[in-house]
Write an enzyme that holds these catalytic residues in place. Structure first.
Site, short mmCIF file in Angstrom:
data_model
loop_
_atom_site.label_atom_id
_atom_site.label_comp_id
_atom_site.label_asym_id
_atom_site.label_seq_id
_atom_site.Cartn_x
_atom_site.Cartn_y
_atom_site.Cartn_z
N ARG B 171 0.84 -1.20 0.00
CA ARG B 171 0.00 0.00 0.00
C ARG B 171 0.88 1.24 0.00
O ARG B 171 0.97 1.95 1.00
CB ARG B 171 -0.99 -0.02 1.18
N ASP B 244 2.35 -9.65 5.76
CA ASP B 244 1.14 -8.84 5.65
C ASP B 244 -0.16 -9.59 5.88
O ASP B 244 -1.08 -9.09 6.52
CB ASP B 244 1.10 -8.21 4.26
N THR B 245 -0.22 -10.80 5.35
CA THR B 245 -1.52 -11.46 5.29
C THR B 245 -1.99 -11.94 6.67
O THR B 245 -3.18 -11.86 6.97
CB THR B 245 -1.46 -12.66 4.33
N CYS B 351 -1.92 -21.37 -1.17
CA CYS B 351 -0.98 -20.62 -0.32
C CYS B 351 0.07 -21.52 0.33
O CYS B 351 -0.26 -22.40 1.12
CB CYS B 351 -1.77 -19.87 0.76
N GLY B 353 2.14 -20.72 2.61
CA GLY B 353 2.27 -20.46 4.04
C GLY B 353 1.02 -20.77 4.84
O GLY B 353 0.93 -20.40 6.02
#
Lengths: 63, 402
Positions: B171, B244-245, B351, B353
Site C-alpha cells: 500500500r 502482511d496477510t 498458499c 504459508g
C-alpha cells in the site's frame, strides 16, 4: 466404508487431517495420506466430514 | 456490469466498487451484487481492464486451471523477475513446490508451536496490565513479522525496514489512483530488497546457519542447486506474503470478535473451538479479498470474451460468501459442518504459508482469549480496513483490569 485420496488432485490444504486425524495424516509436504483405508465404524462420521471439507474434492468415501 | 462497455446498465454494480474507499470495511454487499449481477464481467480498476470472477464455482475453476488463467506475470510489485513459486505456472512450478512445501508443511510448522505460543504471551505481557492496546500495531504486526524473521534466520533488528518495505509494496503512500507513483515506489523498494537479500545470501554462502535461507541455498531443484536469483525470487515473495496477510487476518478476526461478544464467548469457554473459528473467520472475513491471474490465450468464460494478456481479478471474498456453496453464508458459525473456503486459494498455487498462518492464528486466538477474555472496541473508534488485503489502519481495543 473406505476412503480414497486422489493424489494428483490433493494440493495440501490439510483440512482432512485437521478434521479427522485418526483417518488422515499429512506427509512431509502437507499432502494427504490415508491412515485407515478401511475406516472403523466409530470414525465414519469424522471421515465423512473431512471428505466434505476438501476444497479440491480430492477425497471420496466408497461405501 | 462494466465501466468500459458503453451502454452498460448503470444500475449494475461495477467491479471497481470493490476498491472504493470503505468497501473493504464490509465488502460483503459488493460481493453479493457482483455474484448476482455480473458473476463474470469485464471491468476496469483505475483504468486497467480486468475480468472479474466472483462465484464460488467459477473461482474454483479458474484457480484450478493455470493453463487458462495464468499466475505468471499477473502482477508486478517491484520485482524484476517472476516471484517463485507464485508466478511460475505448472509444470515448472512443481519442482519449486517440492522444495518449499516441506519447509512450510504442517509437520515442520508444528515444531514452531511452542515458540509461537511463548512469543504471543510475551507480546501480550507488553500491554495486558494497561487495559488497552492498538491490536493492529501492538499485536497483529509484530507477531507474524517476528516469526518470519526467526524462521528465515534474519536479525530481529531489521524488522522496521521489513515493515517499511511491506507497506511500500502493498500500500504505497501515494495519492489514490496514481499508478505511476506507486510503481516508482515499488521499483525503488524492490531494488533495496534485492540488495538486502543479495547480501544476506552471500553471508550465508560464506557461513551457513540453521535458518531457512541457508537451507534454501543448500537445496536442489531439478538436479541443480538453487541459483542466487532463484533464492532472491523466493525471498521477495516470502516477505510480501509472510508479513502482511497474517497481520490482516488477525485484524479481521479480533475486529469481528470485539464486536460480537457472543461469538467471542464461545472461544473463551472452549478454546478447542479456536481451530474451527480460524477457518470460519478466514471464510467470512476473507482478508485477501482478491488474487490476480492473467488470460493465457483468447478464450470465453462465463459468456465473456477474454483476450490473451487480460488481467483477471479472482474475488476470493465473493466466492467465500456464495450462498450456492455455503448455507447461511452471511452467518458466522464455528460449528459449520462443511467449510471449503478459498481464503488460501486452491489448485497448484494454494498458499504455501497456509499451515504457518493457521498455526499463528490458532495460537493467537487461544492465548489472547485466555489472557484477555473480555475486550471491546474503544468507544467512538471507527475501524477502517485497507482494500485488497484487509488490514486495519488501527484497531484500538480496551478491557477492564483489576
Amino acid at each position: 466404508v473406505k476412503v480414497e485420496v486422489e493424489n494428483a488432485v490433493c494440493t495440501g490444504h490439510g483440512r482432512c487431517y485437521a478434521l479427522a486425524p485418526e483417518v488422515f495424516a499429512p506427509d512431509d509436504d502437507g499432502h494427504c495420506e490415508v491412515v485407515h483405508h478401511e475406516v472403523p465404524a466409530d470414525l465414519h462420521a469424522g471421515a465423512r466430514t473431512a471428505v466434505g471439507n476438501c476444497p479440491e474434492a480430492a477425497l471420496r468415501v466408497v461405501e | 456490469m462494466t465501466t468500459t462497455d458503453p451502454g452498460a446498465d448503470e444500475a449494475l454494480v461495477s467491479g471497481a466498487a470493490l476498491f472504493e474507499e470503505h468497501t473493504a470495511d464490509d465488502p460483503r454487499p459488493v460481493y453479493r451484487r457482483l455474484r448476482e449481477e455480473c458473476p463474470v464481467s469485464r471491468s476496469a480498476f483505475l483504468g486497467t481492464p480486468a475480468v472479474m470472477i466472483s462465484r464460488y464455482e467459477d473461482v474454483m475453476w479458474a484457480l484450478k486451471h493455470p493453463e487458462v488463467f495464468s499466475s505468471g506475470d499477473a502482477i508486478a510489485i517491484g520485482n524484476e523477475r517472476p516471484l517463485i513459486p507464485l508466478q511460475i505456472d505448472p509444470p515448472e512450478h512443481a519442482a519449486y513446490r517440492r522444495l518449499l512445501d516441506p519447509e512450510f508443511g504442517p509437520k515442520k510448522m508444528a515444531e514452531l508451536e511452542d515458540d509461537a505460543r511463548r512469543l504471543v504471551n510475551e507480546i501480550i505481557d507488553g500491554f495486558a496490565d494497561s487495559g488497552a492496546c492498538d491490536f493492529h500495531e501492538d499485536f497483529a504486526t509484530p507477531l507474524p513479522s517476528t516469526i518470519f524473521l526467526r524462521l528465515m534466520g534474519l536479525p530481529q533488528s531489521d524488522l522496521p525496514i521489513f515493515l517499511q518495505w511491506r507497506d511500500n509494496i502493498i500500500r504505497p503512500d501515494v495519492e489514490y489512483g496514481d499508478l505511476e507513483a506507486a510503481a516508482e515506489v515499488r521499483e525503488a523498494t524492490g531494488k533495496d530488497m534485492y540488495a538486502y537479500f543479495g547480501r544476506a545470501i552471500d553471508e550465508r554462502m560464506e557461513e551457513p546457519d540453521d535458518g531457512l535461507l541457508s537451507r534454501l541455498l543448500r537445496a536442489e531443484v531439478d538436479d541443480h542447486r538453487l541459483t542466487r536469483d532463484e533464492a532472491l525470487d523466493i525471498c521477495y515473495l516470502l516477505i510480501i506474503a509472510g508479513l502482511d496477510t497474517v497481520t490482516a487476518t488477525l485484524d479481521c478476526a479480533i475486529g469481528y470478535l470485539a464486536a460480537h461478544p457472543e461469538r467471542r464467548r464461545q472461544l473463551v469457554d472452549d478454546p478447542s473451538v479456536s481451530a474451527a473459528a480460524v477457518e470460519e473467520l478466514l471464510r467470512y472475513e476473507t482478508p485477501v479479498m482478491v488474487i490476480v491471474r492473467s488470460v493465457k490465450e483468447d478464450t470465453e468464460f462465463g459468456g465473456v470474451q477474454m483476450q490473451a494478456g487480460d488481467g483477471v481479478t479472482v474475488v476470493l471474498g465473493a466466492a467465500n460468501t456464495d450462498t450456492d456453496e455455503f448455507s447461511d453464508a452471511d452467518d458466522v458459525r464455528f460449528d459449520r459442518d462443511r467449510n471449503r473456503h478459498l481464503a488460501f486459494g486452491a489448485g497448484p498455487h494454494r498458499c504455501l504459508g497456509s499451515h504457518l498462518a493457521r498455526l499463528e492464528l490458532r495460537v493467537a486466538l487461544e492465548e489472547f482469549h485466555r489472557r484477555i477474555p473480555d475486550y471491546r472496541i474503544l468507544d467512538g473508534a471507527e475501524i477502517h480496513y485497507s482494500p485488497g488485503i484487509r488490514q486495519a489502519e488501527s484497531l484500538p481495543i480496551v478491557w477492564d483490569v483489576a
